[in-house]
Design an enzyme around this catalytic site. Structure first.
Site, PDB file in Angstrom:
ATOM      1  N   LYS A 153       1.078  -1.089   0.148  1.00  0.00           N
ATOM      2  CA  LYS A 153       0.024  -0.025  -0.056  1.00  0.00           C
ATOM      3  C   LYS A 153       0.889   1.246   0.026  1.00  0.00           C
ATOM      4  O   LYS A 153       1.947   1.319   0.564  1.00  0.00           O
ATOM      5  CB  LYS A 153      -0.947   0.065   1.410  1.00  0.00           C
ATOM      6  CG  LYS A 153      -1.893  -1.159   1.209  1.00  0.00           C
ATOM      7  CD  LYS A 153      -2.924  -1.226   0.409  1.00  0.00           C
ATOM      8  CE  LYS A 153      -3.730  -2.323   0.413  1.00  0.00           C
ATOM      9  NZ  LYS A 153      -5.053  -2.250  -0.606  1.00  0.00           N
ATOM     10  N   HIS A 197      -8.359 -12.766  -8.692  1.00  0.00           N
ATOM     11  CA  HIS A 197      -9.112 -11.692  -8.023  1.00  0.00           C
ATOM     12  C   HIS A 197     -10.639 -11.452  -8.745  1.00  0.00           C
ATOM     13  O   HIS A 197     -10.476 -11.608 -10.131  1.00  0.00           O
ATOM     14  CB  HIS A 197      -8.000 -10.487  -8.390  1.00  0.00           C
ATOM     15  CG  HIS A 197      -8.570  -9.226  -7.668  1.00  0.00           C
ATOM     16  ND1 HIS A 197      -9.758  -8.571  -7.622  1.00  0.00           N
ATOM     17  CD2 HIS A 197      -7.805  -8.805  -6.551  1.00  0.00           C
ATOM     18  CE1 HIS A 197      -9.571  -7.576  -6.813  1.00  0.00           C
ATOM     19  NE2 HIS A 197      -8.455  -7.576  -6.103  1.00  0.00           N
TER      20      HIS A 197
END
Length: 436
Positions: free
Chosen positions: A172, A290
């Site tokens: 992140k 995903h």
């Protein structure tokens, strides 16, 4: 000549053949349309019918679907969708089941099957809303697909663990990091106890972090971390692209010695996933799926395609790991994670299972409740719940690993935190509450 009308597509006494694909729908008939009339139109439009009565003669093989189970009583507020999904917010919906003859389908072609069972019917005026909630896959059709190559055996075969979940993290911010920093974050997480570094859905081959550079540098840090920890480590690199480019990226991943690829399976398309599955079998790579864009199909409880069905499709076309939600924890809305996970593990005519992935707003304090709901045969992925740790990524990874190890050891978080300052800090920061 014989003719075909809507009435030919409903038979309440029909007993499905073992070879039929049986689909459950929830429908809200349009004004002036009763449930049986709407059901006959669903079966007609999704097989060989049309709005006009048709004469037939030589050269015609009847591949018509049959609506055979029509619950005309309103489903009602508070009922689930029949596929383990969310509650219905209207008293007007009803459940129907439609049986499709197996000859209607091209074996091994998921696009063709979906064009039948979730195609034009989603836009029919005969229904105000329609949702495909569940499918019962016959053996002949199910086994025309490859299914997963590894499934949940990746825990043992790649990482050598069986008593705990495998752990993953996304650096992140999920886009914007340089290649060097991305790989450094991976090293910090791997050495803290995470098994997998993972790209997020929108990181592919951008100028700030090119695909091949990221692959090479991240794997170098993977090897360094594996040497230092004595544990296998791997990388879920996002190969999502046009099909030909995606296959080239899969080849690069194998050539550099990585064990996995990641694919955005819904935005890429199921036919492309099938092509990746074939290439990955040749190269011995596992596929992490995903589910970006799934909520465009499954979030509204009254319309679309349930996550349960999307998970079924993913298993058939052959992914090994699939995001399925956090069982009511975390930051994202989900259907029945536990029920979907159970289906992914159940026998499906001998096809391998799929390893569920829990992700979205997780942190160490949520681990006990999460694993109580899902069991340990899962992958737990945390992003902010690792990198947002007050002492950084490495300590955040240590905290998550400590929480998972505590569960495997049948110890409380509080007890484990006495031995793990990183876990103690995480629990002090986030507690055991779900973020929003």
């Amino acid at each position: 000549m014989a003719g075909i009308t809507y009435e030919d597509f409903i038979d309440l006494s029909y007993e499905p053949a073992e070879s039929d694909l049986v689909c459950t729908f929830r429908i809200d008939p349009a004004d002036g349309m009763d449930v049986e009339a709407a059901a006959s139109r669903v079966a007609s439009e999704s097989s060989n019918g049309t709005w006009a009565a048709l004469p037939t003669g030589e050269g015609f093989t009847d591949m018509g679907a049959t609506a055979f189970d029509v619950d005309a009583e309103p489903v009602g507020t508070g009922a689930d969708d029949g596929g383990g999904g969310p509650a219905v917010d209207t008293d007007d919906t009803a459940r129907i089941k439609v049986a499709y003859p197996v000859g209607l389908f091209e074996p091994g072609s998921m696009p063709q099957i979906l064009s039948c069972i979730a195609g034009n019917i989603m836009g029919m005026k005969a229904v105000d809303t329609i949702r495909l909630t569940d499918c019962e896959w016959p053996e002949g059709l199910a086994t025309s697909f490859s299914g997963p190559q590894f499934g949940s055996s990746v825990r043992r075969e790649i990482f050598g663990v069986e008593d705990r979940p495998i752990l993953a993290t996304v650096p992140k911010p999920k886009v914007g990091l340089s290649t060097e920093r991305h790989a450094e974050v991976g090293y910090e997480a791997w050495t803290g106890g995470v098994d997998l570094l993972k790209d997020d859905e929108n990181l592919t081959d951008q100028s700030f972090n090119p695909f091949h550079d990221r692959l090479v540098e991240s794997l170098a840090q993977r090897d360094r971390a594996a040497d230092e920890t004595g544990e296998p480590k791997s990388y879920l690199i996002n190969v999502t692209a046009g099909t030909n480019e995606m296959l080239e990226r899969v080849d690069q991943v194998a050539a550099e010695g990585c064990e996995y690829v990641m694919v955005d399976v819904i935005t890429t398309g199921w036919a492309a996933v099938q092509a990746v599955r074939e290439r990955c079998e040749e190269l011995g790579l596992a596929i992490h799926a995903h589910r970006a864009m799934h909520a465009a199909f499954d979030r509204l409880p009254e319309h679309g395609v349930s996550m349960r069905v999307l998970a079924q499709i993913a298993r058939l076309v052959g992914v090994d790991q699939l995001h399925t939600g956090t069982a009511g924890l975390g930051k994202l809305a989900n259907e029945d994670t536990v029920g979907i996970n159970a289906w992914l593990r159940d026998d499906l005519h001998g096809l391998r299972d799929v390893l569920p992935v829990a992700s979205g707003g997780l942190h160490p304090g949520l681990v006990p409740d999460l694993l109580d709901a899902t069991g340990t045969n899962v992958c737990v992925q945390a992003g902010g719940g690792i990198h947002g740790h007050p002492d950084g990524t490495h300590e955040g990874a240590k905290a998550l690993r400590a929480a998972v190890d505590a569960y495997a050891e049948d110890r409380s978080l509080e007890s484990k935190a006495e031995d793990s300052p990183a876990l103690a800090t995480a629990v002090e920061k986030w507690g055991t509450e779900t973020p929003r």
